[in-house]
Design an enzyme around this catalytic site. Structure first.
Site, PDB file in Angstrom:
ATOM      1  N   CYS A 109       0.820  -1.229   0.166  1.00 18.37           N
ATOM      2  CA  CYS A 109       0.016   0.294  -0.084  1.00 18.37           C
ATOM      3  C   CYS A 109       0.710   1.260   0.193  1.00 18.37           C
ATOM      4  O   CYS A 109       1.516   1.400   0.914  1.00 18.37           O
ATOM      5  CB  CYS A 109      -0.835  -0.205   1.331  1.00 18.37           C
ATOM      6  SG  CYS A 109      -1.776   1.618   1.865  1.00 18.37           S
ATOM      7  N   CYS A 140       0.242   4.035   2.629  1.00 18.27           N
ATOM      8  CA  CYS A 140       0.733   3.446   4.192  1.00 18.27           C
ATOM      9  C   CYS A 140       2.211   3.643   4.355  1.00 18.27           C
ATOM     10  O   CYS A 140       2.444   3.953   5.467  1.00 18.27           O
ATOM     11  CB  CYS A 140       0.586   1.758   4.328  1.00 18.27           C
ATOM     12  SG  CYS A 140      -1.304   1.404   4.041  1.00 18.27           S
TER      13      CYS A 140
END
Lengths: 306, 110
Positions: B32, B35
């Site tokens: 991600c 993230c």
């Protein structure tokens, strides 16, 4: 202290501008905004950036851009510019309560995913509604999701979502797709994808706790509405330029893209330059953004010398 | 030095639900992009709020039960637990101040 150049935004345009400005000893300050690295950080493989014959991951590519800019003295801050004043020199840039002064500004704030503006969409964002298939597709294993849109990014996301979802329905408001032929073919040949033609999503049903349960679709021909059950909603209906901070200060087109003078990155205000998607709704590529970022830094250099 | 704790499906109840102080939990995954942006910010916050707020991360790839239990459908998702239940939630890679505002709100509500 008055900076020589402040760069607002940190996608390919902003970081390339930072690299060139850094190498020109302009000590650029980069305010990265709320998505450092820009739109590429929510993609997976970038296969069309020259120099990477095997492709490169979007977030990795942006990390490389940033390192290269920092190596030549760019200072990058994960901060969001909330206000600017550009009617007199030096220009002023606010980050929260803190004020910075600068001789020039490069605007490379890019564009963000467009939303439909539904109240339910806002309420359920991150709880079943998403603008990032690569981030959130994982949470829809064996589920039925819909993707709203008809362009290349919508098709790309639809195909990506089939890695997880058991069924992906593309909701499109017309009876043909805007996407390129090659992407259309990939979608038509994918057994997990079906297309709902002539339909617009007018509401989303669900709660923040349980997620999305269904959407309400309106047929654009008969105008009839119906409930369409699904577990998740992905939006890919285009982008809006991130220019609200500059509204009324610079010439923009009807959609809010900054207008630049032909063959340069000059805006309607001397000393303010724009690069990347914020001034380009046509090409919108990493490589074109990077190219215009380079141009902006060179334009700044020329401007400061004159 | 690493200030965050690794929470997982087996230690979550003990470390988070039964914690005496508020807990900030960062749900994330290796694949991600956003993230990766928020990761260092969460790490910084862990240092600054040391002793006041426990800060840790849940890798959703390896801990699907915890992610499912709290209805995570988007990452990064930051949940603040206070006395065993979710007091606040922040979705997406937001600026640091948004997160610290939320933490201060929880701390000041005491």
């Amino acid at each position: 202290m008055i900076s020589k150049v402040i760069i607002i935004g940190s996608g390919p345009a902003g970081l390339t501008a930072a690299l060139y400005a850094g190498r020109a000893n302009l000590n650029p300050i980069v305010f990265e905004g709320d998505q450092p690295g820009g739109q590429l950080t929510i993609t997976t493989d970038v296969e069309n950036y020259p120099g990477f014959p095997e492709g490169v991951l979007g977030p990795e590519l942006m990390d490389l851009f940033r390192k290269q800019a920092v190596r030549f003295g760019a200072e990058c801050y994960f901060k969001y510019v909330s206000k600017v004043e550009i009617h007199e020199k030096p220009f002023k840039v606010w980050v929260g309560d803190k004020q910075y002064e600068t001789d020039t500004i490069i605007i490379s704030t890019g564009a963000s995913a467009r939303l439909l503006g539904l109240e339910s969409e806002n309420k359920l964002m991150g709880h079943g509604v998403s603008t990032c298939a690569t981030c959130d597709g994982f949470f829809y294993k064996e589920k039925h999701v819909i993707i709203v849109g008809g362009g290349d990014s919508a098709m790309e996301e639809a195909i990506f979502l089939t890695k997880f979802a058991k069924r992906v329905s593309v909701i499109h408001r017309r009876d043909e797709l805007r996407a390129s032929k090659i992407m259309q073919e990939r979608v038509f040949n994918n057994p997990k994808i079906d297309i709902v033609w002539n339909a617009v999503m007018v509401d989303i049903e669900g709660t923040q706790v349980d997620g999305v349960k269904a959407v309400i679709l309106r047929d654009t021909l008969s105008l009839e509405t119906r409930k369409f059950a699904c577990d998740g909603v992905f939006l890919a209906i285009g982008h809006n330029p991130n220019t609200s901070v500059f509204r009324g200060m610079l010439e923009m087109d009807k959609q809010g893209y900054i207008i630049i003078k032909n063959g340069s990155t000059k805006t309607s205000v001397e000393g303010v330059f724009a690069a990347g998607d914020v001034a380009d709704h046509v090409y919108r590529q990493a490589i074109t953004a990077a190219g215009s970022g380079c141009m902006a830094a060179i334009d700044v250099e020329h401007y400061l010398q004159s | 030095m690493k200030n965050t704790i690794e929470f997982n499906d087996s230690n979550f109840d003990k470390e988070v639900i039964e914690s005496d102080i508020p807990v900030l939990v960062d749900f994330w995954a290796e694949w991600c992009g956003p993230c990766k942006i928020i990761g260092p910010v969460v790490e910084e916050i862990a240092g600054e709020y040391s002793g006041k707020v426990k800060v840790g991360k849940v890798d959703v790839d390896h801990n699907p039960n915890t992610a499912m239990k709290f209805g995570i459908r988007s990452i990064p998702s930051l949940l603040v637990f206070d006395r065993g239940s979710v007091a606040e939630q922040v979705v997406g890679a937001v600026p640091k101040k948004n997160i610290t505002d939320v933490l201060d709100r929880v701390l000041n509500s005491k």
